[in-house]
Design an enzyme around this catalytic site. Structure first.
Site, PDB file in Angstrom:
ATOM      1  N   SER A  69     -48.311  84.286  86.559  1.00  0.00           N
ATOM      2  CA  SER A  69     -48.388  85.541  87.310  1.00  0.00           C
ATOM      3  C   SER A  69     -49.749  85.751  87.977  1.00  0.00           C
ATOM      4  O   SER A  69     -50.179  84.924  88.769  1.00  0.00           O
ATOM      5  CB  SER A  69     -48.036  86.674  86.345  1.00  0.00           C
ATOM      6  OG  SER A  69     -47.971  87.895  87.006  1.00  0.00           O
ATOM      7  N   ASP A 283     -46.738  85.845  91.184  1.00  0.00           N
ATOM      8  CA  ASP A 283     -45.347  85.394  91.103  1.00  0.00           C
ATOM      9  C   ASP A 283     -44.382  86.416  91.712  1.00  0.00           C
ATOM     10  O   ASP A 283     -43.173  86.346  91.505  1.00  0.00           O
ATOM     11  CB  ASP A 283     -44.948  85.037  89.659  1.00  0.00           C
ATOM     12  CG  ASP A 283     -45.014  86.224  88.708  1.00  0.00           C
ATOM     13  OD1 ASP A 283     -45.696  87.212  89.027  1.00  0.00           O
ATOM     14  OD2 ASP A 283     -44.375  86.155  87.632  1.00  0.00           O
ATOM     15  N   GLU A 376     -44.336 100.448  86.250  1.00  0.00           N
ATOM     16  CA  GLU A 376     -45.663 100.519  85.666  1.00  0.00           C
ATOM     17  C   GLU A 376     -46.612 100.852  86.812  1.00  0.00           C
ATOM     18  O   GLU A 376     -46.359 100.483  87.959  1.00  0.00           O
ATOM     19  CB  GLU A 376     -46.054  99.176  85.045  1.00  0.00           C
ATOM     20  CG  GLU A 376     -45.252  98.861  83.792  1.00  0.00           C
ATOM     21  CD  GLU A 376     -45.825  97.693  83.007  1.00  0.00           C
ATOM     22  OE1 GLU A 376     -45.978  97.841  81.794  1.00  0.00           O
ATOM     23  OE2 GLU A 376     -46.107  96.638  83.603  1.00  0.00           O
ATOM     24  N   ALA A 377     -47.712 101.537  86.472  1.00  0.00           N
ATOM     25  CA  ALA A 377     -48.674 101.904  87.516  1.00  0.00           C
ATOM     26  C   ALA A 377     -49.149 100.659  88.265  1.00  0.00           C
ATOM     27  O   ALA A 377     -49.444 100.715  89.464  1.00  0.00           O
ATOM     28  CB  ALA A 377     -49.854 102.637  86.892  1.00  0.00           C
TER      29      ALA A 377
HETATM   30  C1  16G Z   1     -47.697  91.662  81.537  1.00  0.00           C
HETATM   31  C2  16G Z   1     -46.458  92.498  81.656  1.00  0.00           C
HETATM   32  C3  16G Z   1     -46.753  93.794  82.348  1.00  0.00           C
HETATM   33  C4  16G Z   1     -47.861  94.516  81.638  1.00  0.00           C
HETATM   34  C5  16G Z   1     -49.053  93.635  81.456  1.00  0.00           C
HETATM   35  C6  16G Z   1     -50.026  94.301  80.530  1.00  0.00           C
HETATM   36  C7  16G Z   1     -44.222  91.717  82.043  1.00  0.00           C
HETATM   37  C8  16G Z   1     -43.337  90.935  82.936  1.00  0.00           C
HETATM   38  N1  16G Z   1     -45.475  91.788  82.427  1.00  0.00           N
HETATM   39  O1  16G Z   1     -48.177  91.300  82.788  1.00  0.00           O
HETATM   40  O2  16G Z   1     -45.597  94.562  82.323  1.00  0.00           O
HETATM   41  O3  16G Z   1     -48.247  95.659  82.352  1.00  0.00           O
HETATM   42  O4  16G Z   1     -48.658  92.425  80.851  1.00  0.00           O
HETATM   43  O5  16G Z   1     -51.069  93.446  80.260  1.00  0.00           O
HETATM   44  O6  16G Z   1     -43.814  92.258  81.017  1.00  0.00           O
HETATM   45  P1  16G Z   1     -52.077  93.762  79.127  1.00  0.00           P
HETATM   46  O7  16G Z   1     -51.310  93.904  77.852  1.00  0.00           O
HETATM   47  O8  16G Z   1     -53.017  92.635  79.152  1.00  0.00           O
HETATM   48  O9  16G Z   1     -52.740  95.055  79.501  1.00  0.00           O
HETATM   49 MG    MG Z   2     -46.307  88.894  87.859  1.00  0.00          MG
END
Ligand code: 16G
Ligand code: MG
Length: 550
Positions: A69, A283, A376-377
């Site tokens: 991603s 992605d 999500e924001a």
């Molecule tokens: C991942 C999640 C996203 C979330 C982010 C938080 C999926 C497909 N993607 O990218 O939704 O906002 O993680 O990241 O679920 P963090 O836990 O590092 O803040």
């Molecule tokens: Mg992504």
């Protein structure tokens, strides 16, 4: 039980994808994600696991997407996709971690454990779809997935370069026997483009200016794919594509995550005053919009909250016009700007729910409503329509007694359903939906932005020795451990106006995240810094003490 031939194939093949002894990884918020050099065995094993998951779901097709991603180019990762195109069910995330971390001589045992625990019939057919992003490591890593799939005697189809949401879409189409669309990239373009063209046909006075959009492709897979999409739109959307991967590095100073977190435009794009721009992530499952204000040249960001507001408002109006009684809700996380929640609840009178971070949580909550808009924001989101909702819309479209207004609203609703990728957030599908809504409402990006004013906010991160020490409750809005942290946050928040702050351990990086919002940017920055210091002090900060934002 594994059959003898399967047993041997796995043992032999796994020697070609050896696991570095001692390496332990975890299936996190969005799958495994780490330096690409550590992932070959994980990929092979996820191929094996996908073959088991397919048999567990009576031969349904399972998806495996190779991508990290918005992470840097040198990382990679893998996500598993369940039969309806949604993220793999949480119980199997645990198996994924166990299978990935089994030492070389324990691999067959780990697989056997899954087969027994889930009572899997290994004589069934199995099928797996594989896709990958543009990272240079993704070619070899997706081959490792394919090797794993075939080692367990499952069929595979390699879609090559696709966006993550495109692969989710293929899985759903295939498992619903074409009900959802045709399981090809061409089928995806043709379904979405037809819906888009039908929608914009109802906005006949669009000027060429309104049809123009600048897209930052994050130097990722979204760039070639949005170009392919554009070719199907017959000029109804004219895209200027930047960061298309020709020169710049993936996600480097560009892409949706960079723009959202840094709150500034990406490099490599010309943001002309007043013109709409958007950024995808690496992605293409996230999107954010922005423009530069005429008055002061200031950067204006329209994030996932603004997108959810635009979409839910549009849908609510259509439901009223169509006379359809369906309940609609917006699902957000703690990161949602306080102004957006207030606007949705108080002005729009829409139900709002808050869940933990991570698409699967939002997706799950959105399934509880006739129409669940989740974002999500950070720009990841989509809309889910219940079976009953889709059926009611279809029935109404056939109703001969409908008046013109109702008919028009119903047709718009139907095309909106077709335009949305309901499996997961999809930058291309979201972009088309937003463009269609702006066209239909005759709305400029400034008018959209003016629906409500974001509270200034700041996100920071703090390194601690063990982020698992931080435990949260109430959809991550309160820290229940370490002791004293929430009291400290409450005390700090009280000294600012319209302020809110929370902390949570990241699911994708070894840090604790800090969010703060307040009446002014200076206050938000100061509050975020003070809360970071509290985390550093109470949760075992490592390295230098957090510095003030300015
Ligand atoms: C991942 C999640 C996203 C979330 C982010 C938080 C999926 C497909 N993607 O990218 O939704 O906002 O993680 O990241 O679920 P963090 O836990 O590092 O803040
Ligand atoms: Mg992504």
């Amino acid at each position: 039980m594994l059959k003898m031939a399967q047993f041997e194939a796995v043992s032999q093949q796994s020697l070609l994808h050896p696991k570095p002894a001692g390496l332990a990884l975890q299936y996190g918020t969005a799958g495994f994600r780490t330096h690409a050099g550590h992932l070959d065995h994980v990929m092979f094993r996820m191929g094996l696991l996908a073959a088991l998951r397919s048999r567990k779901t009576r031969g349904a097709t399972i998806g495996v997407m190779v991508t990290a991603s918005h992470n840097p180019e040198e990382d990679n990762g893998v996500k598993l996709i369940d039969p309806m195109g949604e993220m793999v069910t949480p119980a199997w995330e645990g198996y994924a971690t166990q299978v990935a971390n089994a030492e070389q001589d324990g691999l067959l045992g780990a697989l056997g454990h899954v087969v027994d625990a889930e009572d899997i019939d290994m004589s069934l057919d199995a099928s797996v779809f594989v896709g990958r992003d543009t990272r240079s490591s993704s070619v070899i890593l997706s081959q490792a997935v394919l090797d794993g799939v075939s080692a367990l005697g499952a069929q595979s189809k390699d879609y090559g370069l696709v966006t993550t949401p495109q692969l989710h879409y293929m899985v759903r189409c295939h498992n619903t026997q074409g009900d959802y669309g045709e399981a090809t990239v061409e089928g995806y373009y043709s379904k979405l483009s037809q819906a888009f063209i039908q929608l914009t046909r109802n906005a006949p006075n669009r000027t060429d200016d309104q049809k123009r959009l600048s897209v930052d492709g994050a130097n990722g897979v979204g760039a070639p794919k949005v170009r392919e999409m554009e070719a199907h739109l017959h000029g109804e959307l004219q895209i200027s594509l930047f960061n298309d991967g020709a020169a710049g590095r993936l996600n480097h100073q560009c892409g949706a995550d960079h723009v959202k977190v840094q709150q500034r435009p990406p490099t490599g794009i010309q943001v002309r005053v007043g013109e709409r721009c958007c950024s995808f992530d690496g992605d293409a499952d996230r999107i954010v919009y922005y423009y530069s204000g005429a008055e002061e040249g200031r950067f204006h960001l329209l994030d996932g909250d603004k997108i959810a507001t635009l979409i839910s408002t549009f849908l609510k109006e259509l439901l009223t016009q169509a006379g359809l009684d369906l309940d609609i809700a917006v699902v957000q996380t703690a990161y949602a700007n306080g102004s957006s929640t207030r606007y949705l609840e108080d002005t729009m009178k829409v139900t709002v729910r808050c869940t933990k971070t991570g698409v699967k949580h939002l997706h799950h909550e959105a399934q509880h409503f006739d129409i669940g808009v989740y974002f999500e924001a950070n720009g990841h989101g989509t809309v889910l329509f219940s079976k009953e909702a889709e059926q009611k819309i279809r029935q109404l479209a056939l109703d001969p007694n409908s008046n013109d207004e109702r008919k028009r609203a119903t047709v718009l609703l139907q095309n909106t359903v077709h335009l949305i990728n309901q499996t997961v957030g999809d930058a291309i599908s979201d972009m088309l939906l937003i463009e269609a809504i702006l066209a239909l409402k005759g709305m400029t990006v400034q008018q959209w932005d003016a629906m409500y004013t974001d509270l200034p906010n700041r996100q920071l991160k703090v390194k601690v020795s063990d982020r698992r020490l931080i435990d949260t409750a109430d959809a991550e809005r309160r820290a229940v451990s370490p002791p004293g942290l929430q009291d400290a946050i409450d005390g700090l928040v009280r000294s600012y106006t319209q302020a809110r702050s929370f902390v949570r351990p990241s699911g994708t990086e070894d840090v604790v995240r800090v969010y703060a919002e307040a009446e002014t940017q200076e206050s938000a920055d100061d509050l975020a810094h003070e809360v970071s210091l509290a985390v550093y002090r109470l949760a075992g900060g490592v390295g230098d003490q957090p510095k003030p934002v300015h």
